[in-house]
Design an enzyme around this catalytic site. Structure first.
Site, PDB file in Angstrom:
ATOM      1  N   GLN B 191       0.831  -1.206   0.000  1.00 56.54           N
ATOM      2  CA  GLN B 191       0.000   0.000   0.000  1.00 56.54           C
ATOM      3  C   GLN B 191       0.867   1.258   0.000  1.00 56.54           C
ATOM      4  O   GLN B 191       0.500   2.269  -0.630  1.00 56.54           O
ATOM      5  CB  GLN B 191      -0.985  -0.004   1.181  1.00 56.54           C
ATOM      6  N   GLN B 259      28.018 -11.291   7.233  1.00 59.61           N
ATOM      7  CA  GLN B 259      26.935 -11.433   6.245  1.00 59.61           C
ATOM      8  C   GLN B 259      25.968 -12.530   6.668  1.00 59.61           C
ATOM      9  O   GLN B 259      24.762 -12.384   6.536  1.00 59.61           O
ATOM     10  CB  GLN B 259      27.482 -11.722   4.841  1.00 59.61           C
ATOM     11  N   HIS B 262      22.884 -11.690   8.738  1.00 59.30           N
ATOM     12  CA  HIS B 262      21.781 -10.907   8.167  1.00 59.30           C
ATOM     13  C   HIS B 262      20.527 -11.750   7.983  1.00 59.30           C
ATOM     14  O   HIS B 262      19.417 -11.272   8.179  1.00 59.30           O
ATOM     15  CB  HIS B 262      22.169 -10.356   6.794  1.00 59.30           C
ATOM     16  N   GLU B 327      28.383  -9.855  -4.276  1.00 58.71           N
ATOM     17  CA  GLU B 327      27.965  -8.524  -3.838  1.00 58.71           C
ATOM     18  C   GLU B 327      29.127  -7.819  -3.129  1.00 58.71           C
ATOM     19  O   GLU B 327      29.485  -6.702  -3.471  1.00 58.71           O
ATOM     20  CB  GLU B 327      26.770  -8.684  -2.885  1.00 58.71           C
ATOM     21  N   HIS B 328      29.708  -8.490  -2.137  1.00 59.83           N
ATOM     22  CA  HIS B 328      30.861  -7.959  -1.396  1.00 59.83           C
ATOM     23  C   HIS B 328      32.055  -8.869  -1.607  1.00 59.83           C
ATOM     24  O   HIS B 328      31.927 -10.083  -1.475  1.00 59.83           O
ATOM     25  CB  HIS B 328      30.582  -7.945   0.118  1.00 59.83           C
ATOM     26  N   ASP B 361      29.386  -1.095   5.237  1.00 64.35           N
ATOM     27  CA  ASP B 361      27.962  -1.037   5.554  1.00 64.35           C
ATOM     28  C   ASP B 361      27.577   0.282   6.199  1.00 64.35           C
ATOM     29  O   ASP B 361      26.409   0.665   6.174  1.00 64.35           O
ATOM     30  CB  ASP B 361      27.593  -2.172   6.534  1.00 64.35           C
ATOM     31  N   HIS B 420      10.131  10.479 -42.405  1.00 62.93           N
ATOM     32  CA  HIS B 420      11.461  10.742 -41.843  1.00 62.93           C
ATOM     33  C   HIS B 420      12.341  11.412 -42.897  1.00 62.93           C
ATOM     34  O   HIS B 420      12.986  12.441 -42.647  1.00 62.93           O
ATOM     35  CB  HIS B 420      12.141   9.441 -41.401  1.00 62.93           C
TER      36      HIS B 420
END
Lengths: 433, 433
Positions: B191, B259, B262, B327-328, B361, B420
């Site tokens: 929402q 990591q 997480h 990613e890292h 981070d 054109h």
């Protein structure tokens, strides 16, 4: 006839909002079919691609003939006239020169804390370019997609171009050759996108897929997004011309028609501060529509989605332009540079009456793959950046870690991420011993 | 225990491919629910948002209380400890300094034909940032999303952060304040995304939406993409550490765990050229897992998706790293700069043993929103570029049009786009009169 609007009208705002919201495209929902095709190609590889090509393009292929051979490409190129070749070469050279300037710089610096920071750009290893099939395929789009990829440094660039009933456009193969394309496959539709994304025995997978296509291709690109990168999903073409009375109505009419002739869903809008000039352009469009080869398409687009808007002044024109956020914006006014400072949401701007949009489609230099459907509010045309990615770099010294490490540990604690904090604190303890 | 691999093993390639292909996330299919929520918000605006917030977050709102008042923000910020505030300020300052350097340049030049070409960057007018709710929300992510937007010049920056059962994280509001956020709404889920994309009476629509979220938020972002721009859809976090024997196994263990803690779906991989060092790191991880606060999460991630790969040399390590496209990426080796030249597919690289990933981070400066799930092969972390778009510029003179116009007309003819060509030829005729 197109719609006539006037900002002085009490109903203008309502009518303009309706114009902005007009749904021009009714894409068939082909997602379920596309999902099946992709699953089939993933499961059966070449066999699926060959069967689907037989079914949709009526062409019989083998794993060996999926790809055009150098000989086939050379023979096709012999059919290109010298004039077409020269024009393609000029276009390729100008597009290359423009996109070379887009290459971003790597950076590296050491800050006061002793931390060395920076970033490095690198090219996508392999990219795939979709080219719609048959004789309606556009060689200019091959140049516009392939040259930025090669300028970016893409190592392997593959094209998928279907050849329905065996039809091949020699100019497409010429454009691929001039752009430095490495592989050309005679496959199309969702099966081509799946083959490029997941790979088969005969088609090595790529990391990024760009290029226009029909509803099946668009749905397939959406589905493989994440597995590979994709460019935008382009909608029908659009042009907005802002013109004062000091223009030839016929020139402006032709500029409007040059987008309208692309597609019945294309949209051409004129904004002018002179109501009489607006009417003169409408008349000129009608006159040209009597003889234009693609008058059925252009006429439908102009009738259903065309608009001529009269404004009080050019500031009002700029404000409306920003709400429209057009793909192509022509500024045919006395001081186009000044007006362009105010028109901030647009894919490409063409300044002055000697810059018809068609120049940008072919030989101007900037890319003709541009954001449609008001997405110029938040996105850009195709560029070398679509084929590059940035890796950020950080290197701490003991001094730098002492300076900024405690703050990292503090924030890790506040986010209840203990190992994050310990990874910093364990090093700081040793350093402080 | 994590998986142990060795490139000298005959089965290595099979095992490594399986590791790369491991499906770590099983996202619930919430698309149908999300489609209904979006339709409801489009149809009923504030009323729908308020009802859905009552249902999902058990919070009663009115149109007036959808948005945090300045007083509410000020009072919440008083709860932030001075240490936390100081740490957030340092982080904000360093993130801002890094991202200011990313600002690209406008260009304009005139080429030999007399054509003036170039491009201009401009900011997205309004952006929305989603922040996950409750006390688990990360203030660092507010900084990482909001600061690049403000550096880019976004005029209006709105945050949506749900407050389930009324819970508010004062650090999130502090981070928003430090980043220059203009509006903070206490709404969440699909929402909130719908309200930001389409607007309601109390929430003005934005042009771009970024920020992490759960499966509902991710599905909603996918659905509103096109109407607005979105950033990437991030998957679970990943780290790859390449380390030689001259490292403290405990430091490397903590980096892997930072990591793993997480998310149970996070993935931590060590590549080393010393099998004994690999075992020592595994032992250190086990030891830390005995006491780590988030040991249930980190332990599951390490057990299910963790891996220790022994390689023959660091060139082999770089080649595997490029296939993982992490990613890292931490390079804890004697010459990290040299190795980093070979690791081209990575979201962020941390060089040397004094640069634990956790620095990045929070306070390093580079962005911590980075490509996951191997998408570093084709995409980049969040940057100011996500809040900018490029408009290309072209201006022909009569001389330039004479020089390059005929080639454009030639190509238009070859593509059967008559209008054109005519738009160029009509001008050339006048010029040649």
């Amino acid at each position: 006839m197109p719609q006539f609007l006037d900002t002085a009208d009490p109903d203008f705002e309502t009518d303009f909002v309706a114009l902005l919201a007009a749904k021009r495209e009714d894409s068939p929902d082909v997602d379920a079919v596309v999902a099946e095709i992709i699953a089939d190609v993933r499961a059966r590889g070449d066999d699926a691609v060959i069967e689907l090509t037989q079914r949709f393009d009526r062409v019989t292929l083998t794993p060996d003939s999926l790809r055009f051979s150098p000989d086939e490409i050379a023979r096709a190129m012999e059919q290109v006239t010298p004039d077409d070749r020269t024009a393609l070469e000029l276009a390729a050279e100008r597009i290359r020169a423009y996109h070379v300037r887009q290459m971003p710089q790597d950076e590296e610096w050491t800050d006061a804390s002793g931390a060395t920071l920076g970033w490095r750009w690198s090219a996508v290893s392999a990219a795939g370019l979709y080219v719609p099939g048959g004789l309606a395929s556009y060689p200019s789009s091959v140049l516009m997609n392939a040259i930025p990829a090669k300028v970016a440094g893409v190592g392997r660039l593959a094209i998928a171009v279907p050849t329905p009933d065996g039809q091949v456009n020699p100019l497409v193969l010429m454009a691929a050759h001039l752009s430095g394309v490495d592989e050309v496959y005679r496959i199309g539709g969702a099966q081509a996108i799946a083959a490029l994304a997941y790979g088969t025995r005969s088609v090595a997978p790529v990391d990024k897929i760009t290029g226009p296509g029909n509803a099946f291709v668009a749905a397939a690109k959406r589905r493989v997004f994440g597995k590979v990168g994709i460019d935008m999903i382009a909608g029908p073409s659009e042009i907005l011309v802002i013109a004062d009375r000091d223009n030839d109505p016929d020139w402006i009419a032709l500029d409007l028609l040059s987008q309208a002739e692309h597609d019945e869903s294309a949209q051409s809008i004129l904004i002018t501060d002179d109501v009489g000039f607006g009417r003169a352009v409408a008349d000129a469009v009608s006159k040209r529509l009597e003889t234009l080869e693609r008058r059925a398409i252009a006429g439908a687009s102009w009738r259903d989605f065309g608009a001529i808007i009269t404004v009080r002044d050019m500031d009002e024109a700029a404000a409306l332009s920003n709400r429209i956020a057009p793909e192509h914006l022509e500024l045919c006014v006395a001081d186009p540079a000044a007006l362009s400072q105010k028109t901030v949401h647009a894919g490409a701007i063409f300044l002055g009456q000697y810059t018809p949009e068609a120049i940008g489609d072919y030989v101007g230099g900037p890319n003709h793959v541009l954001p449609t459907a008001r997405s110029a509010r938040f996105s850009s045309g195709l560029s070398v950046m679509d084929f590059l990615k940035r890796t950020t770099l950080s290197q701490m010294t003991p001094k730098a870690l002492r300076a900024i490490g405690p703050a990292a540990a503090q924030l890790a604690r506040s986010e209840s991420l203990e190992a994050h904090g310990l990874s910093v604190l364990a090093r700081l303890e040793r350093l402080n011993d």
